[in-house]
Design an enzyme around this catalytic site. Structure first.
Site, PDB file in Angstrom:
ATOM      1  N   HIS A 173     -58.374 -84.673  27.807  1.00 57.68           N
ATOM      2  CA  HIS A 173     -58.094 -85.046  26.417  1.00 57.68           C
ATOM      3  C   HIS A 173     -58.343 -86.537  26.168  1.00 57.68           C
ATOM      4  CE1 HIS A 173     -56.088 -84.323  22.583  1.00 57.68           C
ATOM      5  NE2 HIS A 173     -55.472 -85.479  22.747  1.00 57.68           N
ATOM      6  N   SER A 190     -58.083 -86.976  18.798  1.00 56.35           N
ATOM      7  CA  SER A 190     -56.740 -86.434  18.965  1.00 56.35           C
ATOM      8  C   SER A 190     -55.973 -86.359  17.637  1.00 56.35           C
ATOM      9  CB  SER A 190     -56.010 -87.272  20.022  1.00 56.35           C
ATOM     10  OG  SER A 190     -54.824 -86.645  20.415  1.00 56.35           O
ATOM     11  N   ASP A 221     -57.728 -79.020  27.863  1.00 49.31           N
ATOM     12  CA  ASP A 221     -58.213 -80.374  28.190  1.00 49.31           C
ATOM     13  C   ASP A 221     -57.110 -81.204  28.840  1.00 49.31           C
ATOM     14  OD1 ASP A 221     -56.539 -81.148  26.119  1.00 49.31           O
ATOM     15  OD2 ASP A 221     -58.124 -81.957  24.844  1.00 49.31           O
TER      16      ASP A 221
END
Ligand SMILES: *[C@@H]1O[C@H](CO)[C@@H](O)[C@H](O)[C@H]1NC(C)=O
Ligand SMILES: *[C@@H]1O[C@H](CO)[C@@H](O)[C@H](O)[C@H]1NC(C)=O
Ligand SMILES: *[C@@H]1O[C@H](CO)[C@@H](O)[C@H](O)[C@H]1NC(C)=O
Length: 431
Positions: free
Chosen positions: A409, A207, A373
């Site tokens: 995610h 991320s 996501d």
């Protein structure tokens, strides 16, 4: 003592509970060193680094209570959400965590009398989730798998935790925090290499941690990167082409910092003071002229941010939001020009438009979904990876983009099916 033994016993039990297919798949048992080849630096996502603070005499708290730790040395300002709530420290947290704009340096810094530092630089353990609702968040499972291959923190496994409040500078801009951070990161890469027979280093990040890695690598001289970096593995990196959650966080307050029972709105002012809050705004490159914020009388696209922020009431003392706002047309995607693999979940409902029918930004919007996501929009990932692919291909440098269906995610390094794919890509980079 008894506690410790019990704890170790529990730990062993937990390790046994880690699904065996993953271990079989890698053909490794704890203690095996077959899997260790290149040293690895592992970066966690946005909610993962810790922040410590120290209050000096220069600090004037807005509530006397917030000054209680004045002169008492370093304490964990951002470590456990439960702790903050139990001690009714939320308003103090928000005040001490907030940045202020300094016209003299044209930059954002701590409030007067608040000093901060990110502990555990160099360690893959410098990342932790801030409550116990997600024991495997912040790459905990991935780290455990690397350790099962023989990786050891401080020997061949490292981390470079960062200050989540600051954004890496845009090309041509200066950030004191990032100048210092990138220099330390560079030192860490060299040290990791030296400690491991001058081998190159693999850098893995999830991320926001992936974005930081990319910006770090792009800040280094080409010869240096090629000498020291073996491979980048970016897991659901937040792309410079932007994603819609950045908008919802601006409007509703930071969902990325979860506090049970505290409305996100309560932290909105603090959030707005972070330079990271406007990083990764949806860009024109990926979202074009599409209306992304829909209200009764006016729609806003990526070209309308100044108007949108004014309508939202975005304000910071002494700062025009435009100071922080990139121009929608100055988007530049730099490729790292070292072997790179990006993995991303797809097939999950992801906000692509927010709708405020009564034009009141203080209520939750209706959401319109597209592919992605769950956090990052697929159109943006595709625009981003296409640019990287093109630039890397022009010099014949490996670039691989792996889409993983049906993983969110946050779950990419948690769910079995995606973790297996992630580990296979790491193994390939590590061979
Ligand atoms: C930091 O948070 C973790 C997890 O919430 C907790 O286990 C640890 O004790 C905390 N450390 C300090 C110094 O508060
Ligand atoms: C805003 O966008 C929506 C959805 O695309 C559209 O239906 C609506 O007519 C637009 N409103 C205005 C005021 O342009
Ligand atoms: C997607 O993942 C969910 C949760 O892990 C699972 O229940 C579902 O069956 C999966 N769907 C597909 C199409 O793989």
């Amino acid at each position: 003592m008894a506690m410790n033994t019990a704890f170790l016993g529990l730990l062993q039990l937990l390790l046994l509970l880690v699904p065996s297919p993953l271990r079989d798949y890698l053909g490794a048992r704890p203690g095996d060193h077959h899997g260790v080849n290149y040293p690895i630096i592992l970066q966690g996502g946005f909610g993962c680094p810790v922040l410590e603070a120290r209050l000096t005499d220069a600090y004037t708290p807005s509530h006397p209570r917030c000054g209680a730790l004045k002169g008492k040395g370093w304490f964990k300002l951002w470590n456990s959400t439960v702790d903050l709530l139990n001690h009714d420290y939320m308003p103090c947290f928000a005040e001490q965590m907030s940045l202020v704009f300094d016209p003299a340096t044209n930059g954002f810094q701590n409030r007067h009398g608040v000093e901060t530092r990110v502990p555990n630089f160099g360690s893959a353990y410098g990342f932790s989730y801030k409550d116990d609702t997600c024991p495997f968040c912040c790459n905990v499972r991935l780290r455990t798998e690397l350790e099962a291959l023989g990786y050891r923190d401080g020997d061949n496994l490292f981390g470079a935790p960062y200050d989540i409040r600051h954004a890496p500078p845009r090309p041509g801009q200066y950030s004191e925090v990032y100048t210092e951070y990138f220099a330390r990161f560079k030192g860490l890469v060299q040290q990791a290499s030296e400690k491991n027979g001058n081998k190159q280093v693999i850098i893995i990040g999830h991320s926001f941690g992936g974005r930081i890695i990319l910006d770090f690598v792009n800040s280094t001289p080409l010869e240096w990167r090629k000498k020291f970096i073996k491979h980048l593995v970016l897991l659901s990196p937040t792309p410079p082409t932007g994603f819609m959650d950045v908008i919802t966080n601006l409007i509703e307050g930071p969902r990325v910092l979860r506090f049970p029972n505290v409305p996100y709105l309560a932290l909105r002012q603090m959030w707005w003071s972070f330079t990271s809050s406007l990083l990764s705004l949806p860009s024109s490159m990926a979202f074009g002229h599409d209306p992304i914020i829909i209200t009764k009388h006016r729609n806003y696209s990526t070209y309308d941010y100044p108007d949108f922020l004014a309508a939202l009431g975005f304000s910071l003392k002494g700062v025009s939001p435009l100071t922080k706002l990139p121009s929608p047309t100055d988007m530049r995607i730099d490729a790292p020009m070292v072997p790179t693999t990006i993995l991303n979940g797809v097939g999950i409902e992801t906000t692509k438009q927010v709708v405020f029918w009564d034009s009141n930004f203080d209520v939750s919007p209706e959401l319109v979904y597209g592919d992605g996501d769950g956090v990052v929009n697929l159109n943006s990932v595709l625009a981003f990876t296409k640019e990287l692919e093109r630039k890397q291909a022009s010099e014949n440098i490996l670039f691989k983009f792996v889409k993983i269906p049906n993983v969110t995610h946050g779950d990419i390094t948690i769910q079995d099916h995606s973790l297996r794919i992630v580990l296979a890509e790491i193994a390939e980079a590590n061979s």
